[in-house]
Design a protein around this motif. Structure first.
Motif, short mmCIF file in Angstrom:
data_model
loop_
_atom_site.label_atom_id
_atom_site.label_comp_id
_atom_site.label_asym_id
_atom_site.label_seq_id
_atom_site.Cartn_x
_atom_site.Cartn_y
_atom_site.Cartn_z
N LEU A 29 0.80 -1.22 0.00
CA LEU A 29 0.00 0.00 0.00
C LEU A 29 0.84 1.27 0.00
O LEU A 29 0.31 2.35 -0.22
CB LEU A 29 -0.91 0.03 1.24
CG LEU A 29 -2.18 -0.81 1.21
CD1 LEU A 29 -2.91 -0.67 2.54
CD2 LEU A 29 -3.08 -0.39 0.07
N ASP A 30 2.13 1.13 0.24
CA ASP A 30 2.99 2.30 0.47
C ASP A 30 2.87 3.36 -0.62
O ASP A 30 3.01 4.55 -0.33
CB ASP A 30 4.46 1.87 0.52
CG ASP A 30 4.78 1.00 1.70
OD1 ASP A 30 5.90 1.07 2.21
OD2 ASP A 30 3.89 0.23 2.11
N TYR A 31 2.63 2.96 -1.85
CA TYR A 31 2.68 3.89 -2.98
C TYR A 31 1.30 4.28 -3.50
O TYR A 31 1.17 4.79 -4.61
CB TYR A 31 3.52 3.29 -4.09
CG TYR A 31 4.87 2.84 -3.61
CD1 TYR A 31 5.25 1.50 -3.68
CD2 TYR A 31 5.77 3.74 -3.06
CE1 TYR A 31 6.48 1.08 -3.22
CE2 TYR A 31 7.01 3.32 -2.59
CZ TYR A 31 7.35 1.99 -2.67
OH TYR A 31 8.57 1.57 -2.21
N MET A 53 -0.26 8.66 0.43
CA MET A 53 0.69 7.55 0.53
C MET A 53 1.42 7.56 1.87
O MET A 53 1.59 6.53 2.52
CB MET A 53 1.72 7.65 -0.59
CG MET A 53 1.18 7.37 -1.97
SD MET A 53 2.49 7.47 -3.21
CE MET A 53 2.88 9.21 -3.16
N SER A 54 1.87 8.74 2.27
CA SER A 54 2.66 8.85 3.50
C SER A 54 1.78 8.92 4.74
O SER A 54 2.27 8.75 5.86
CB SER A 54 3.53 10.09 3.44
OG SER A 54 2.71 11.26 3.47
N LYS A 76 1.83 -2.83 8.30
CA LYS A 76 0.81 -3.88 8.32
C LYS A 76 0.01 -3.94 7.03
O LYS A 76 -0.93 -4.73 6.91
CB LYS A 76 -0.14 -3.67 9.50
CG LYS A 76 0.52 -3.84 10.86
CD LYS A 76 -0.48 -3.70 11.99
CE LYS A 76 0.18 -3.92 13.35
NZ LYS A 76 -0.78 -3.80 14.47
N ASN A 77 0.38 -3.03 6.10
CA ASN A 77 -0.31 -3.00 4.82
C ASN A 77 -1.81 -2.82 4.98
O ASN A 77 -2.62 -3.44 4.27
CB ASN A 77 -0.02 -4.28 4.01
CG ASN A 77 0.31 -4.00 2.56
OD1 ASN A 77 0.72 -2.90 2.20
ND2 ASN A 77 0.12 -4.99 1.71
N ALA A 98 -8.06 1.78 -3.88
CA ALA A 98 -6.71 2.28 -4.10
C ALA A 98 -6.69 3.11 -5.37
O ALA A 98 -7.22 2.70 -6.41
CB ALA A 98 -5.73 1.13 -4.20
N ARG A 99 -6.06 4.27 -5.27
CA ARG A 99 -5.90 5.09 -6.45
C ARG A 99 -4.63 4.65 -7.18
O ARG A 99 -3.83 3.89 -6.66
CB ARG A 99 -5.81 6.57 -6.06
CG ARG A 99 -6.18 7.43 -7.24
CD ARG A 99 -6.34 8.88 -6.97
NE ARG A 99 -6.56 9.53 -8.27
CZ ARG A 99 -6.43 10.82 -8.48
NH1 ARG A 99 -6.09 11.62 -7.47
NH2 ARG A 99 -6.65 11.32 -9.67
#
Length: 125
Positions: A29-31, A53-54, A76-77, A98-99
């Motif tokens: 999911l980070d990005y 994202m952050s 933990k995503n 999610a975009r």
């Protein structure tokens, strides 16, 4: 294939709280900016909240400001939606989405390409 799974929905009395979770599998999911949306019976889907994202930037619909809080734990995503002071009008199926990669937050559902299956939230006495 991006997969998102929502959980945490249920039946709660007015004034109560629930925490929804959106877990990702098959990707990190980070990005991705992640949004929460909801759809009540007979109504169009509406954007509830979004987190960058952050996690440094968040958006909320006016109807939930001050009551809902979005957060994310990239380790933990998972993205969360803490819902307090729930009202009957919050009753809906809640979806996370999610975009596109590296895109900024939005509350427009057409901006999101990957969706979970939804979790039912019912606020009733």
């Amino acid at each position: 294939q991006l997969q998102l799974v929502e959980s945490g929905g249920g039946l709660v009395q007015p004034g109560g709280s629930l925490r929804l979770s959106c877990a990702a599998s098959g990707f990190t999911l980070d990005y991705y900016a992640i949004g929460w949306f909801r759809q009540a019976p007979g109504k169009e889907r509406e954007g509830v909240s979004c987190i960058s994202m952050s996690g440094g930037s968040t958006n909320y619909a006016d109807s939930v400001k001050g009551r809902f809080t979005i957060s994310r734990d990239n380790a933990k995503n998972t993205v969360y939606l803490q819902m307090n002071s729930l009202k009957p009008e919050d009753t809906a199926i809640y979806y996370c989405a999610a975009r596109g990669l590296f895109r900024i937050c939005s509350l427009r559902d057409e901006d999101f390409g990957s969706w979970g299956q939804g979790t039912q939230v019912t606020v009733s006495s």
